[in-house]
Enzyme design. Structure first.
Site, PDB file in Angstrom:
ATOM      1  N   ASN A 282     -41.651  12.665 -37.878  1.00 42.69           N
ATOM      2  CA  ASN A 282     -40.728  12.461 -36.740  1.00 42.69           C
ATOM      3  C   ASN A 282     -39.722  13.612 -36.698  1.00 42.69           C
ATOM      4  O   ASN A 282     -40.078  14.711 -36.317  1.00 42.69           O
ATOM      5  CB  ASN A 282     -40.032  11.095 -36.832  1.00 42.69           C
ATOM      6  CG  ASN A 282     -39.760  10.504 -35.451  1.00 42.69           C
ATOM      7  OD1 ASN A 282     -40.718  10.257 -34.717  1.00 42.69           O
ATOM      8  ND2 ASN A 282     -38.507  10.278 -35.094  1.00 42.69           N
ATOM      9  N   ALA A 283     -38.463  13.353 -37.077  1.00 42.18           N
ATOM     10  CA  ALA A 283     -37.500  14.440 -37.326  1.00 42.18           C
ATOM     11  C   ALA A 283     -37.206  15.331 -36.128  1.00 42.18           C
ATOM     12  O   ALA A 283     -36.746  16.455 -36.291  1.00 42.18           O
ATOM     13  CB  ALA A 283     -37.977  15.303 -38.506  1.00 42.18           C
ATOM     14  N   GLU A 284     -37.507  14.819 -34.911  1.00 45.46           N
ATOM     15  CA  GLU A 284     -37.256  15.633 -33.707  1.00 45.46           C
ATOM     16  C   GLU A 284     -37.989  16.979 -33.788  1.00 45.46           C
ATOM     17  O   GLU A 284     -37.502  18.005 -33.331  1.00 45.46           O
ATOM     18  CB  GLU A 284     -35.743  15.847 -33.480  1.00 45.46           C
ATOM     19  CG  GLU A 284     -34.998  14.629 -33.042  1.00 45.46           C
ATOM     20  CD  GLU A 284     -34.800  13.584 -34.143  1.00 45.46           C
ATOM     21  OE1 GLU A 284     -35.477  12.535 -34.072  1.00 45.46           O
ATOM     22  OE2 GLU A 284     -33.995  13.818 -35.034  1.00 45.46           O
TER      23      GLU A 284
ATOM     24  N   TYR B 244     -26.503  18.269 -35.234  1.00 41.70           N
ATOM     25  CA  TYR B 244     -26.531  16.823 -35.461  1.00 41.70           C
ATOM     26  C   TYR B 244     -25.148  16.196 -35.607  1.00 41.70           C
ATOM     27  O   TYR B 244     -25.010  15.016 -35.871  1.00 41.70           O
ATOM     28  CB  TYR B 244     -27.384  16.505 -36.713  1.00 41.70           C
ATOM     29  CG  TYR B 244     -28.177  15.214 -36.579  1.00 41.70           C
ATOM     30  CD1 TYR B 244     -29.396  15.172 -35.910  1.00 41.70           C
ATOM     31  CD2 TYR B 244     -27.689  14.024 -37.102  1.00 41.70           C
ATOM     32  CE1 TYR B 244     -30.117  13.994 -35.771  1.00 41.70           C
ATOM     33  CE2 TYR B 244     -28.398  12.831 -36.967  1.00 41.70           C
ATOM     34  CZ  TYR B 244     -29.612  12.827 -36.304  1.00 41.70           C
ATOM     35  OH  TYR B 244     -30.323  11.658 -36.177  1.00 41.70           O
TER      36      TYR B 244
ATOM     37  N   GLU C  54     -32.464   6.411 -44.871  1.00 42.38           N
ATOM     38  CA  GLU C  54     -31.814   7.172 -43.801  1.00 42.38           C
ATOM     39  C   GLU C  54     -30.708   6.298 -43.243  1.00 42.38           C
ATOM     40  O   GLU C  54     -30.978   5.202 -42.747  1.00 42.38           O
ATOM     41  CB  GLU C  54     -32.766   7.461 -42.631  1.00 42.38           C
ATOM     42  CG  GLU C  54     -33.727   8.589 -42.837  1.00 42.38           C
ATOM     43  CD  GLU C  54     -34.653   8.784 -41.617  1.00 42.38           C
ATOM     44  OE1 GLU C  54     -34.240   8.509 -40.477  1.00 42.38           O
ATOM     45  OE2 GLU C  54     -35.796   9.193 -41.841  1.00 42.38           O
TER      46      GLU C  54
ATOM     47  N   ASN D 253     -43.457   7.995 -42.728  1.00 41.50           N
ATOM     48  CA  ASN D 253     -42.090   7.935 -42.226  1.00 41.50           C
ATOM     49  C   ASN D 253     -41.990   6.842 -41.198  1.00 41.50           C
ATOM     50  O   ASN D 253     -42.731   6.852 -40.213  1.00 41.50           O
ATOM     51  CB  ASN D 253     -41.698   9.254 -41.573  1.00 41.50           C
ATOM     52  CG  ASN D 253     -40.232   9.265 -41.197  1.00 41.50           C
ATOM     53  OD1 ASN D 253     -39.377   9.422 -42.072  1.00 41.50           O
ATOM     54  ND2 ASN D 253     -39.935   9.057 -39.934  1.00 41.50           N
ATOM     55  N   GLU D 254     -41.111   5.914 -41.451  1.00 35.92           N
ATOM     56  CA  GLU D 254     -40.942   4.798 -40.527  1.00 35.92           C
ATOM     57  C   GLU D 254     -42.303   4.283 -40.072  1.00 35.92           C
ATOM     58  O   GLU D 254     -42.612   4.302 -38.886  1.00 35.92           O
ATOM     59  CB  GLU D 254     -40.070   5.198 -39.342  1.00 35.92           C
ATOM     60  CG  GLU D 254     -38.657   5.543 -39.786  1.00 35.92           C
ATOM     61  CD  GLU D 254     -37.648   5.585 -38.665  1.00 35.92           C
ATOM     62  OE1 GLU D 254     -38.051   5.887 -37.534  1.00 35.92           O
ATOM     63  OE2 GLU D 254     -36.469   5.309 -38.918  1.00 35.92           O
TER      64      GLU D 254
ATOM     65  N   TYR E  58     -37.530  16.576 -45.455  1.00 42.36           N
ATOM     66  CA  TYR E  58     -38.863  16.500 -44.877  1.00 42.36           C
ATOM     67  C   TYR E  58     -39.608  17.806 -45.135  1.00 42.36           C
ATOM     68  O   TYR E  58     -39.007  18.875 -45.226  1.00 42.36           O
ATOM     69  CB  TYR E  58     -38.777  16.344 -43.362  1.00 42.36           C
ATOM     70  CG  TYR E  58     -38.476  14.968 -42.841  1.00 42.36           C
ATOM     71  CD1 TYR E  58     -39.163  13.840 -43.283  1.00 42.36           C
ATOM     72  CD2 TYR E  58     -37.520  14.807 -41.833  1.00 42.36           C
ATOM     73  CE1 TYR E  58     -38.900  12.593 -42.741  1.00 42.36           C
ATOM     74  CE2 TYR E  58     -37.250  13.546 -41.286  1.00 42.36           C
ATOM     75  CZ  TYR E  58     -37.946  12.448 -41.746  1.00 42.36           C
ATOM     76  OH  TYR E  58     -37.693  11.215 -41.215  1.00 42.36           O
TER      77      TYR E  58
HETATM   78  C1  IPT Z   1     -35.486   8.230 -37.495  1.00 47.39           C
HETATM   79  C2  IPT Z   1     -36.560   9.139 -38.075  1.00 47.39           C
HETATM   80  O1  IPT Z   1     -37.089   8.654 -39.266  1.00 47.39           O
HETATM   81  C3  IPT Z   1     -36.065  10.547 -38.292  1.00 47.39           C
HETATM   82  O2  IPT Z   1     -37.166  11.377 -38.512  1.00 47.39           O
HETATM   83  C4  IPT Z   1     -35.279  11.025 -37.124  1.00 47.39           C
HETATM   84  O3  IPT Z   1     -36.125  11.127 -36.020  1.00 47.39           O
HETATM   85  C5  IPT Z   1     -34.152  10.057 -36.855  1.00 47.39           C
HETATM   86  O4  IPT Z   1     -34.622   8.796 -36.626  1.00 47.39           O
HETATM   87  C6  IPT Z   1     -33.341  10.374 -35.633  1.00 47.39           C
HETATM   88  O5  IPT Z   1     -32.762  11.598 -35.750  1.00 47.39           O
HETATM   89  S1  IPT Z   1     -36.181   7.117 -36.302  1.00 47.39           S
HETATM   90  C7  IPT Z   1     -34.943   5.882 -35.959  1.00 47.39           C
HETATM   91  C8  IPT Z   1     -33.859   6.359 -35.111  1.00 47.39           C
HETATM   92  C9  IPT Z   1     -35.673   4.768 -35.263  1.00 47.39           C
END
Ligand code: IPT
Length: 1000
Positions: free
Chosen positions: A135-137, A352, A286, A194-195, A91
């Site tokens: 997203n990506a926390e 993680y 992912e 993203n998503e 990202y």
């Molecule tokens: C997915 C996201 O694309 C990624 O950015 C990150 O947030 C990840 O989850 C969780 O660590 S979202 C998915 C769990 C619906």
């Protein structure tokens, strides 16, 4: 509308098309697809191709911004490469690059070029994911803080949003473009959005935005295929070149790491994929590689169990059963939420539970993936395979209802089959026995043929091959799993493994009925063998390491899992800029903690690698002519020959020098008060007057706020509010509704009197508290309320068209008790000094918050604290407030080792409410909330720590209780000790404190 109708039509058409093609249609190799802009990265229904060659892309996610020491990227990439992966997805974080609208910076740690260069040097392809939303926390899900004041619906075609991201996408897009494979760089794919999979009601998928973003990326120079990652195989954003999806099938409950749902293994993905984009490969952009842990969570060690080797065996093999030829693990190396990177809900570590831990050490998970990745890397038949029975796998081929077996056949080569066996009930620990009845080129066979049964113990899955080619050797079948094979000096070396003590059977197929016999040439294992027509069947136990010669043409290593873990497959570089991407001329090495590279020059084989045990020996399988001399880490090493002709070294000795870390408690600590704001002399003259208003729609509820820090340019870290009022004389207290994100807290003072705190917990992101005044105020007298609040990051914005990331951080409501006529005349606010015009350009916009100490720069090296008092954070303070501490120490860790260091605190003092932040050479690398946890070990990478010289450590201590607080202990510790040839680490710039003009 027209576009929308068109897309729906297209979607319906492609479903119909998929259905009409039927199974036989699938066997016709379709024409390679391109996006018409280049012909280096192409694809078809089976796989991507690079320069016309089929390739499975296996890799994982790494975030450059979560590792600011750019010289460490290569170390991580080499570790990714060594496990047999060839791709990394990453990202890019808009908010950290454009913290003020119109002012983009790629300086220092923000520069992406070192990341591109390191990938190139390691031989890793890159998948760039610039968002704009990620997203990506991350705070705001990657959106910049200033975006919270830009009205309009974000992640839609709303023009104010589209305008807002233009500058970023243009700039970052052109930087990615320069590094595309078409320009000699490593980038082969770029992801849009993203998503883009969920919308806040009443909105839905915005096809105009989707097209617009594609155009924007193209206009920035992106020519490689554009992808998207649907949150599940749901058919969103099908307009991209190669659609794919995400999946986290084992969830995020790290507190119960051994509890799996019985139906957790997703089986329908291939069907869904065929429904949406049958003309493309099955791509999973992912797939779960670990799990998020949050404030108050179970800790990442548990997440690494939840997603450990058992998970990898069952879930990844199921992905392979579905012919997934693009699989990216999120995360592969997580890194650190240093400064204000994290969203509310996650703490400093973003380890993680990944295969590569936060301190860059390798978990067992890493070694398990190595087995799988290496297998697929030498199994070209897999690249054109199709799963044949996804919805009819139970009892298939075994007759055992407790088992599911997916048959995945090479639809083009029409020879090889992969049989992926797993438990029907994913949650069971039961042991199943079975025989496999499968079609082979020698007719239908019941395996094992010699005697007994195969077993599958609990959470496990196996890939049994049929008619599998390993060089010139044909395996009619093998129940023992293949780790790798290579033809070296005319002999096929085949590595087969199983769990310790399991019975397995492998059959070799020959052209005639004169079949050679098998003989054990090394190890204590025994084999049973039987010639059977044109084949030789051998049965064995996978225990330790036993080497078996099959005639003179093949050498079989029979390994238990632990022995298999020890093998590495490396490739000497070829020539030219893509030299390190070569997958030719494999060299197989057993031993060591990590083998990084091999290089051949004439008759000399040079191997580099890391060791973590004092004495080890390596077994090397390499062509004789190029390994007459063997060097390890630059030094010639003595080698002998094994009975079966491979090389064995005798003298590989790790140097693990003992290094003493400074004892932090015996250092000289200086301390000063960091909350002068509550003293009567303090002037908030320079603070920002909070007189603006924003209305945000949060899941259908409108919230209007003027005391939201982002309105005033303060988007990160601790935030302070001051409300000036004249007393009516009848006030008895105040009620405040403060919003800060999960695990936030706040403390409040009336003039200099502490009124109390909401200390925070893991489940509240807002809290309304009532605080009594300790005294009656004189009518007409003027007073000030000071609120110190923690800001845990901006919310993410997973639902498009929603305004979640605009959720206020601040005081959403307040009311004086006992006096409804009392008004606050003026509210003032401060966060980090300068707000969006942040001061420390080197460490970036998210490193500093608004504590007095931070505004003054006390956390920076070189600040003169000589006039401060002596005092340490383990002594602490005895009343509520904020205290700041500084110390300096030297490190002398020699080069040639990788000894990662962490700051460790202990947390046995129950019930004390305090928050601490740790700054190492000015970089904030830890936020500790004593009563919430769970993190007590804060990894600080080499390069942030100066390993050969002086370091400054600063600590803030915000005590929320009237009785104060102290850190019970504070230490530095090594988290690993490895003798390492990792690339040299260059310290990040650590500029010293300079006077901060106008700091208040
Ligand atoms: C997915 C996201 O694309 C990624 O950015 C990150 O947030 C990840 O989850 C969780 O660590 S979202 C998915 C769990 C619906």
């Amino acid at each position: 509308m027209l576009l929308w109708t068109f897309s729906v039509l297209l979607c319906a058409l492609s479903v119909a098309f998929a259905k009409s093609r039927g199974i036989s249609g699938r066997h016709v190799l379709r024409q390679t697809q391109t996006n018409g802009l280049q012909d280096i990265v192409t694809w078809d229904e089976y796989s991507f191709m690079i320069n016309g060659e089929r390739i499975a892309l296996f890799g994982g996610e790494i975030h450059p911004y979560r590792m600011p020491v750019q010289s460490l990227h290569l170390d991580v990439f080499q570790k990714v490469k060594a496990l047999g992966f060839n791709a990394v997805s990453f990202y890019i974080f808009w908010g950290i690059l454009e913290p003020k609208r119109g002012e983009l910076s790629f300086e220092g740690f923000r520069d992406l070029q070192p990341f591109f260069d390191a990938a190139m040097e390691a031989g890793i392809y890159l998948i760039a994911r610039p968002g704009p939303y990620i997203n990506a926390e991350t705070t705001g899900g990657g959106f910049p803080g200033w975006g919270t004041s830009v009205s309009g619906l974000w992640r839609t075609s709303n023009s104010s949003y589209v305008d807002a991201y233009q500058n970023y996408i243009k700039t970052v897009g052109s930087k990615i473009a320069e590094n595309q494979i078409t320009n000699g760089g490593p980038v082969i794919l770029v992801q849009a959005e993203n998503e883009y999979s969920g919308w806040q009601e009443p909105y839905s998928e915005d096809f105009v935005y989707e097209s617009r973003l594609l155009e924007d990326l193209r206009a920035a120079g992106i020519v490689v295929p554009i992808t998207t990652n649907d949150a599940w195989p749901g058919g969103h954003y099908l307009e991209v070149d190669v659609y794919g999806y995400d999946s986290y099938p084992n969830g995020f409950d790290c507190a119960h790491p051994n509890t799996w749902l019985s139906d957790a293994v997703p089986e329908y993905f291939f069907g869904a994929h065929e429904g949406f984009n049958p003309e493309d490969l099955n791509a999973v952009y992912e797939f779960q590689g670990g799990a998020i842990d949050g404030w108050g969570g179970a800790g990442y060690a548990n997440c690494a169990v939840l997603t450990g080797p058992e998970f990898e065996r069952v879930f990844y093999k199921n992905e392979f059963a579905m012919s997934t030829t693009m699989l990216s693990l999120y995360m592969l190396y997580g890194g650190t939420n240093w400064g204000g990177i994290g969203m509310p809900g996650v703490y400093t570590s973003y380890d993680y539970g990944s295969a590569i831990a936060e301190d860059r050490t390798l978990r067992e998970k890493y070694y398990e993936i190595k087995l799988q990745a290496n297998f697929w890397a030498v199994s070209p038949a897999y690249l054109t395979s199709r799963p044949m029975n996804i919805f009819a796998s139970q009892a298939a081929f075994t007759g055992n209802n407790a088992l599911k077996t997916t048959q995945t056949l090479d639809a083009v080569g029409n020879q090889t089959g992969f049989y992926v066996v797993r438990q029907t009930d994913a949650s069971t620990n039961a042991i199943q026995t079975y025989q496999l009845t499968v079609p082979t080129s020698a007719g239908e066979l019941i395996i094992p043929q010699l005697e007994g049964n195969l077993t599958l113990s609990g959470k496990d899955s196996k890939i049994h091959v049929v008619d599998y080619q390993a060089g010139s050797t044909t395996l009619l079948y093998s129940t023992g799993e293949i780790m790798t094979w290579a033809t070296i000096d005319g002999r096929d070396i085949i590595l087969i493994y199983g769990n310790e003590g399991e019975i397995h059977e492998t059959a070799f197929k020959f052209n005639t009925s004169t079949v050679p016999s098998a003989s054990v040439v090394s190890g204590s294992g025994t084999i049973k063998q039987k010639a059977n027509g044109n084949s030789l069947v051998i049965q064995y136990k996978t225990t330790g390491q036993t080497v078996v010669a099959i005639g003179s043409k093949a050498l079989l290593y029979i390994l238990d899992r632990d022995n298999a873990y020890e093998f590495w497959v490396l490739h000497p570089p070829s020539a030219g800029p893509f030299a390190h991407f070569s997958t030719e001329n494999p060299i197989i090495i057993k031993g060591g903690y990590l083998m990084r590279s091999v290089f051949i020059s004439g008759d000399t084989l040079s191997v580099t690698g890391d060791l973590n045990q004092t004495v080890s020996s390596l077994e090397i399988i390499a062509p004789a002519a190029s390994s007459k001399v063997v060097k390890f880490n630059g030094k010639p090493i003595h080698t002998g020959k094994t009975a079966y002709g491979t090389l064995k070294t005798t003298q590989v000795i790790a140097t693990l020098p003992s290094v003493t870390l400074p004892n932090l408690s015996s250092l000289k600590w200086k301390t000063a008060d960091s909350l002068p704001e509550i003293t009567s002399q303090y002037s908030d003259e320079s603070w920002t007057v909070a007189n603006r208003t924003i209305t945000v729609n949060l899941l259908g509820v409108e919230v209007t706020a003027n005391l939201s820090a982002s309105l005033y340019g303060y988007h990160t870290g601790n935030t302070l509010w001051r409300g000036h009022f004249n007393a009516s004389g009848s006030e008895t207290g105040i009620t405040l509704d403060v919003w800060g994100g999960l695990a936030f807290g706040y403390s409040i003072w009336l003039d200099s009197d502490f009124l109390g705190s909401w200390e925070g917990d893991a489940s509240h992101s807002t809290f309304e508290g009532t605080f009594d005044f300790p005294r009656v105020l004189v009518a007409g007298s003027s007073h000030v309320i000071t609120v110190l609040q923690d800001h845990m990051g901006l919310e993410e914005n997973w639902a498009s068209a929603g305004e979640q990331f605009k959720t206020p951080r601040g005081i959403v409501n307040f009311e004086f008790l006992g006096s409804n006529t009392t008004k606050v005349d003026v509210w003032k606010v401060t966060g980090n000094l300068g707000g969006e015009d942040y001061v420390d350009k080197t460490r970036g916009a998210l490193n500093e918050g608004g504590l007095f100490a931070e505004r003054q720069g006390w956390h920076l090296p070189g600040f003169d604290d000589s006039h401060w008092d002596t005092g340490s954070p383990t002594v602490g303070i005895s009343q509520a407030g904020v205290q700041f501490y500084r110390t300096e120490f030297n490190l002398n860790v020699p080069s040639g080792v990788d000894y990662p260091i962490a700051i460790a605190v202990s947390n046995t003092t129950t019930g004390v409410h305090f928050r601490s932040q740790f700054y190492v050479n000015g970089y904030q690398f830890g936020k500790y909330v004593n009563h919430i946890g769970p993190q007590t070990i804060f990894s600080v990478p080499q390069g942030i720590l100066n390993y050969q010289g002086s370091n400054t450590l600063a600590v803030s201590l915000w005590a929320a209780d009237p009785t104060g607080a102290e850190l019970e202990s504070l230490n530095l510790q090594f988290t690993a000790k490895v003798d390492s040839v990792m690339p040299p680490v260059v310290n990040v710039p650590m500029p010293n404190w300079t006077p901060r003009v106008g700091a208040y």
